[in-house]
Design a protein around this motif. Structure first.
Motif, PDB file in Angstrom:
ATOM      1  N   LEU A 181       0.839  -1.200   0.000  1.00 43.45           N
ATOM      2  CA  LEU A 181       0.000   0.000   0.000  1.00 43.45           C
ATOM      3  C   LEU A 181       0.871   1.246   0.000  1.00 43.45           C
ATOM      4  CD1 LEU A 181      -3.003   0.990   0.220  1.00 43.45           C
ATOM      5  CD2 LEU A 181      -2.580   1.240   2.680  1.00 43.45           C
ATOM      6  N   GLN A 182       0.671   2.100  -1.008  1.00 40.37           N
ATOM      7  CA  GLN A 182       1.360   3.395  -1.037  1.00 40.37           C
ATOM      8  C   GLN A 182       0.586   4.374  -0.160  1.00 40.37           C
ATOM      9  OE1 GLN A 182       3.129   5.835  -4.583  1.00 40.37           O
ATOM     10  NE2 GLN A 182       0.984   6.438  -4.408  1.00 40.37           N
ATOM     11  N   ILE A 183       1.279   5.003   0.774  1.00 39.70           N
ATOM     12  CA  ILE A 183       0.647   5.950   1.694  1.00 39.70           C
ATOM     13  C   ILE A 183       1.260   7.325   1.500  1.00 39.70           C
ATOM     14  CG2 ILE A 183       0.158   6.510   4.095  1.00 39.70           C
ATOM     15  CD1 ILE A 183       0.534   3.539   4.748  1.00 39.70           C
ATOM     16  N   ILE A 184       0.405   8.302   1.190  1.00 38.95           N
ATOM     17  CA  ILE A 184       0.817   9.697   1.040  1.00 38.95           C
ATOM     18  C   ILE A 184       0.187  10.484   2.183  1.00 38.95           C
ATOM     19  CG2 ILE A 184       0.798  11.735  -0.457  1.00 38.95           C
ATOM     20  CD1 ILE A 184       0.314   9.756  -2.814  1.00 38.95           C
ATOM     21  N   GLY A 185       0.995  11.188   2.947  1.00 35.43           N
ATOM     22  CA  GLY A 185       0.498  11.935   4.090  1.00 35.43           C
ATOM     23  C   GLY A 185       0.194  13.387   3.760  1.00 35.43           C
TER      24      GLY A 185
END
Length: 393
Positions: free
Chosen positions: A142-146
């Protein structure tokens, strides 16, 4: 007799159609999207809270958000952008208030900030939440962008640490941006959204990430405009919408200039906000792909006029112009994405209520295909609250 029968029976030649291509040049798939998720860190258990005027898009507790991310992965969605906030309880007002969405009346808004969690304390709370999410989902899963907006929003709609008189304390805000970059790297986020509000925000973030040899990518709201429809979910609309931090609507010269400066400062992905700004998507793609377009823009009369009144911008413009191959080298590794704002989501849901889901789907389908085509070979992703809904149809 139909035209087709008349042509067949009378031997009339069929009139050529204006259409040349009879197949879709662009199609959409799960890998083209990033699902936006809002998490309220003050909610306990596996729960959601409905937002006014935001049907089918609840704010989620941390536990619920993690469950939702498992569901997204099952549907082939492997990218999310997460914004974290908190809420306060008001027994006299049943409207749910989520910071940083500023839901509710002006009185509710002021009450929320009277009980504001100090920015570094809240950033620490984000750290622990992201740490749990990353322990659950590896980067390969899972790519997570904050999105750090919830760390330091202000009463006037602006962002950053303020002085007592309400003006921005730039030095303290600069240190906060550095700490956000370090924190998001520590919890192994794949991307960090810059807000398109703070002077040299991309450069500040890039310097920190480079110093620690971080793999976290910078997604920049380089073209963030001062839209008065951004807070359409508020009970009351008032004049505090103008934060003084964002680009005025329609100011395409500044939109283009800020895009080039953010590329120069080290962004990895330029995020066009809102998605419907197809001209900005196409322009960004052109800058990334054609150094002559950059040179022509930087030497234009409008840019020269800006440089005459701003020495530092002039220095940066001159440097880029005189070192265009260096700049173009950076462009080779930069992509373009889009972000659909809450106001657009609200209007799309109104269409669905009036015209039905099929109509809404067609509106989204056209929007997404136009955005992807404008992004060309530099296209990365569309960040949208409707991602799961659209892909489920």
């Amino acid at each position: 007799m139909s035209l087709e029968m008349k042509i067949k029976n009378e031997g009339i030649k069929e009139v050529p159609s204006r259409r040349i291509l009879h197949e879709q040049e662009f199609s959409m798939a799960a890998q083209d999207f990033t699902q936006i998720i809002d998490i309220d860190l003050t909610l306990e258990g596996n729960v959601t809270k409905e937002l006014p005027n935001m049907p089918d898009y609840p704010v989620r507790s941390l536990d619920n958000a993690i469950s939702y991310m498992h569901l997204l992965r099952q549907k082939g969605i492997f990218s999310v952008v997460i914004r974290m906030g908190g809420s306060v309880k008001n027994e006299q007002n049943s409207v749910y208030s989520f910071d940083p969405l500023f839901i509710g009346t002006e009185e509710k808004y002021n009450e929320l900030y009277d009980r504001e969690i100090p920015v570094y304390q809240f950033l620490q709370a984000q750290r622990e939440a992201y740490k749990l999410i990353r322990e659950t989902f590896k980067s390969s899963d899972l790519q997570i962008i904050g999105d750090p907006f919830g760390v330091a929003p202000n009463k006037n709609g602006g962002w950053g640490i303020q002085n007592e008189d309400g003006t921005l304390n730039y030095e303290k805000t600069k240190e906060l941006l550095k700490e956000i970059a370090r924190t998001y790297n520590d919890v192994q986020l794949d991307g960090l959204l810059t807000l398109g509000r703070i002077y040299k925000e991309v450069q500040i973030t890039r310097e920190v990430l480079d110093q620690i040899n971080s793999k976290t990518m910078i997604y920049s709201f380089s073209q963030n405009i001062e839209s008065r429809t951004s807070y359409i979910y508020l009970d009351k609309i008032n004049n505090r919408r103008d934060t003084g931090q964002k680009i005025l609507p329609g100011n395409i010269t500044e939109i283009a200039l800020r895009t080039i400066l953010d590329i120069h400062e080290g962004t990895d992905v330029v995020v066009v906000k809102p998605t419907e700004n197809y001209h900005a998507i196409f322009m960004t793609n052109e800058f990334l792909d054609n150094k002559e377009s950059v040179l022509n823009f930087l030497s234009s009369e409008k840019v020269r006029n800006i440089c005459e009144s701003n020495t530092e911008i002039k220095e940066n413009v001159d440097y880029i112009y005189n070192n265009i191959n260096e700049f173009y080298g950076k462009c080779q590794n930069v992509g373009v994405s889009t972000y659909t704002v809450s106001g657009s989501y609200y209007l799309q849901k109104l269409l669905g209520k009036e015209k039905g889901d099929d109509f809404t789907y067609n509106v989204l389908d056209e929007t997404f295909k136009n955005a992807k085509s404008a992004g060309g070979k530099k296209f990365v992703t569309i960040m949208d609250r409707n991602t799961n809904w659209y892909l489920s149809k």
